[in-house]
Design a protein around this motif. Structure first.
Motif, PDB file in Angstrom:
ATOM      1  N   GLN A  82       5.858   8.211   3.766  1.00 19.41           N
ATOM      2  CA  GLN A  82       5.617   6.969   2.928  1.00 19.41           C
ATOM      3  C   GLN A  82       4.934   7.287   1.796  1.00 19.41           C
ATOM      4  O   GLN A  82       3.864   8.223   1.773  1.00 19.41           O
ATOM      5  N   ILE A  83       4.959   6.735   0.469  1.00 14.71           N
ATOM      6  CA  ILE A  83       4.289   7.277  -0.521  1.00 14.71           C
ATOM      7  C   ILE A  83       3.379   6.054  -0.841  1.00 14.71           C
ATOM      8  O   ILE A  83       3.603   4.662  -1.046  1.00 14.71           O
ATOM      9  N   TYR A 119       0.875  -1.197   0.114  1.00 17.40           N
ATOM     10  CA  TYR A 119       0.112   0.084  -0.111  1.00 17.40           C
ATOM     11  C   TYR A 119       0.878   1.179  -0.024  1.00 17.40           C
ATOM     12  O   TYR A 119       0.441   2.260  -0.768  1.00 17.40           O
ATOM     13  N   THR A 120       1.987   1.278   0.958  1.00 17.19           N
ATOM     14  CA  THR A 120       2.944   2.536   0.708  1.00 17.19           C
ATOM     15  C   THR A 120       4.263   1.988   0.681  1.00 17.19           C
ATOM     16  O   THR A 120       4.583   0.703   0.771  1.00 17.19           O
ATOM     17  N   TRP A 144       2.458  10.511   6.360  1.00 18.76           N
ATOM     18  CA  TRP A 144       3.846  10.756   7.377  1.00 18.76           C
ATOM     19  C   TRP A 144       3.461   9.912   8.544  1.00 18.76           C
ATOM     20  O   TRP A 144       2.538   9.950   9.242  1.00 18.76           O
ATOM     21  N   ASN A 145       4.665   9.148   9.045  1.00 18.58           N
ATOM     22  CA  ASN A 145       4.746   8.676  10.175  1.00 18.58           C
ATOM     23  C   ASN A 145       5.755   9.435  11.026  1.00 18.58           C
ATOM     24  O   ASN A 145       6.873   8.993  10.862  1.00 18.58           O
TER      25      ASN A 145
END
Length: 68
Positions: A52-53, A13-14, A46-47
């Motif tokens: 993460q894309i 997914y990311t 964002w984490n």
């Protein structure tokens, strides 16, 4: 069973910057520049301070632009 389970990029997914660079064949520096230009884009997750894309949304973004 110490084998680490790996998920292929096209099923994730990311993607991290490094994974996205390999998957999309875009340089890491170029991807970081794209992220810095619009840190609130829909295709970013964002984490903390790590980005993460979102693969599918970034694919759609790429489909809509003429050049990277």
């Amino acid at each position: 069973m110490s084998d680490k389970m790996t998920i292929p990029y096209w099923k994730k997914y990311t993607l991290s910057i490094e994974e996205a660079a390999a998957y999309f064949r875009i340089g890491e520096n170029k991807l970081r520049k794209i992220v810095d230009e619009d840190r609130t884009a829909d295709y970013l997750l964002w984490n903390g301070n790590r980005v993460q894309i979102k693969r599918v949304l970034f694919e759609k973004y790429i489909d809509e632009i003429d050049a990277i």
